[in-house]
Every structure is written in structure tokens, then in C-alpha cells.
Design an enzyme around this catalytic site. Structure first.
Site: not given
Ligand SMILES: Nc1nc2[nH]c(SCCc3ccc(S(N)(=O)=O)cc3)nc2c(=O)[nH]1
Length: 259
Positions: A204, A238
Site C-alpha cells: 500500500k 491480508r
Molecule cells: N478487508 C480488506 N480487504 C481489502 N481489499 C483490498 S484491495 C486494495 C485496494 C487498495 C489498494 C491500494 C491502496 S493505497 N492508496 O493505500 O495504496 C488502497 C486500497 N484491501 C483490503 C484491506 O485492507 N482489507
């Protein structure tokens, strides 16, 4: 929890059949590497992503879930907010729901209650498309904890027993760097709500913001963050990098039982 992306950008340009097999092979590899859960999502929920229809999600995830469920014992988690996708995914073999919208979509609460599988309730400010434009909190930890408590209450009021609930602060989902770091530093306040805490830190942007590492260079930072989260009480991590994370978790566990 190993991440299995089945959104087109993670697919080759071949037919979906070959891709379903490739996804299944990846799921097997992650299970071999020690993943206890395989998380499958048909909707890209990264910042700026447009919402995907339920029908398109079904086309992407159901064939993959069916193929994996018929060849692997590992628990399959379906990453969706759509009640129909929840129902079809569980019918195809999913054993857990991972909902980044915490069952707020119409019909989602009823579906999760009827399906009688564990469900992850995650905090997100806004929607993926706009959530990173201007995240704003007075006290992010208190507000996230309050939201998760309210969703746990709503779920229990809808007949989902406490034992079937998991919670997640939603790193990167409508949070600035300082918000993500506060949530990690004070994760005990989320753990104190009593349900098992799931964290998604892998690759992330918070890791890149602190270290300067590019997307595919963030593994050391991600492992450090995962260890900090588990030391503060997180129950599920995760991750895209299962083998490395399993190694780190083994060190945490061995040290914990030696104490
Ligand atoms: N329970 C749960 N499910 C999840 N599914 C995802 S997909 C990731 C989407 C994403 C990518 C990148 C950034 S960033 N801008 O912080 O790099 C944010 C969100 N993540 C999670 C999470 O954490 N929990």
C-alpha cells in the site's frame, strides 16, 4: 490471507478459461506457501477505481471460486459488497465474505445473515473512486472504531452472531499517511472492540510514502508493518506475499509462546 486478483488488469489477454486455471494455480501456490485463506475479488477497489457491476463481478469470480473450491481445502473469501455476488460465491464454495463497505449496500446485510459465513466489516471513508481526494478526520482512530462498533451492532441486530464478525480499519481506504500510521500505531483501540482484526497493508502507498519504495519494492516495509499489526493484536494479515509473511508470522508466534 493471500490475495488473488481476478480483475482484467491482472489477467492475460487470453480466454477466461486459461485465466481461471492460472488463478487456481496461484491459489494453490499461496496455500502451499501457508495461506489459511484465499481472498478473491472481482472489483478493483484501489483509489480512483470505478465500481464494477455485479454481473461483471460474477463473470470474473464465480468460475475461479468454483475451480478452487473443487481442488483446494483452504477457506475462500469473496471480496465483494454485492449481495448477489455474495450468494453466488458461497454457493460456488466461498466460506467467508470480505466486504470493504461493511454490509451497507442494499440487501448485503440480509444476504450475509442468511449465508451464515464469517464476514469482514471494513472501514472506508467515501468510495474507491473518490476516497483519496480529501480524507479528513478529527480523531481517525476514534472515528474508525466508532464506525466498526456501529456496523458490528447492526450486523448483530440483523441476526449475525458476534462470533461470525471480523473487523478491519481499512488501511488506504480514505486515509492520508498520518491517518494510516495512527491506525497502525494505535491498533489496540480497534482490537479492543473484541472481534478478530484483519489488516491489509501489503504494497500500500503508506509503505511507499514512508520508505520511498516503489510498488514492487515494498516487501520489507510490508513485513515490518504486518509484524507491528500482529504484535498489537491483529489476527489476520491480508498479503500478496504469502511465503515471506508466513515466515515473519512464525517469528512472532515462536517469540510469543517463549515469553
Ligand atoms: N478487508 C480488506 N480487504 C481489502 N481489499 C483490498 S484491495 C486494495 C485496494 C487498495 C489498494 C491500494 C491502496 S493505497 N492508496 O493505500 O495504496 C488502497 C486500497 N484491501 C483490503 C484491506 O485492507 N482489507
Amino acid at each position: 490471507m493471500g490475495v488473488l486478483n481476478v480483475t482484467p488488469d491482472s489477467f492475460s489477454d487470453g480466454g477466461r478459461h486459461a485465466d481461471a486455471q492460472a488463478a487456481c494455480d496461484h491459489a494453490h501456490a499461496m496455500a502451499e506457501a501457508g495461506a489459511a485463506i484465499i481472498d478473491i475479488g472481482g472489483e478493483s477497489t484501489r483509489p480512483g477505481a470505478a465500481a464494477i457491476s455485479g454481473a461483471e463481478q460474477l463473470r470474473r469470480v464465480i468460475p475461479v471460486i468454483a475451480r478452487i473450491a473443487s481442488t483446494l481445502e483452504t477457506v475462500i473469501s469473496v471480496d465483494t459488497s454485492d449481495p448477489l455476488v455474495m450468494r453466488e460465491a458461497v454457493a460456488a464454495g466461498a466460506g467467508m465474505i470480505n466486504d470493504i463497505r461493511a454490509l451497507q449496500a442494499p440487501g448485503a446485510m440480509e444476504a450475509a445473515s442468511e449465508l451464515q459465513v464469517p464476514v469482514v466489516l471494513m472501514h472506508m471513508q467515501g468510495e474507491p473512486k473518490t476516497m483519496q481526494q480529501q480524507p479528513d478526520y478529527t480523531d481517525v482512530v476514534a472515528e474508525v472504531a466508532g464506525f466498526l462498533q456501529s456496523r458490528m451492532n447492526a450486523a448483530q441486530d440483523a441476526g449475525i452472531p458476534f462470533e461470525r464478525l471480523l473487523i478491519d480499519p481499512g488501511f488506504g481506504f480514505g486515509k492520508r499517511l498520518e491517518h494510516n500510521l495512527q491506525l497502525l500505531a494505535r491498533l489496540e483501540s480497534i482490537v479492543a472492540l473484541g472481534a478478530p482484526v484483519l489488516v491489509g497493508l501489503s504494497r500500500k502507498s503508506m509503505l511507499g510514502a514512508v520508505t520511498g519504495a516503489d510498488l514492487n519494492e515494498r516487501l520489507p516495509a510490508g513485513l515490518a508493518a504486518a509484524v507491528m499489526a500482529v504484535e498489537r493484536g491483529a489476527a489476520i494479515v491480508r498479503t500478496h506475499d504469502v511465503a515471506a509473511t508466513v515466515q515473519a508470522m512464525k517469528m512472532v508466534q515462536a517469540t510469543r509462546i517463549a515469553a
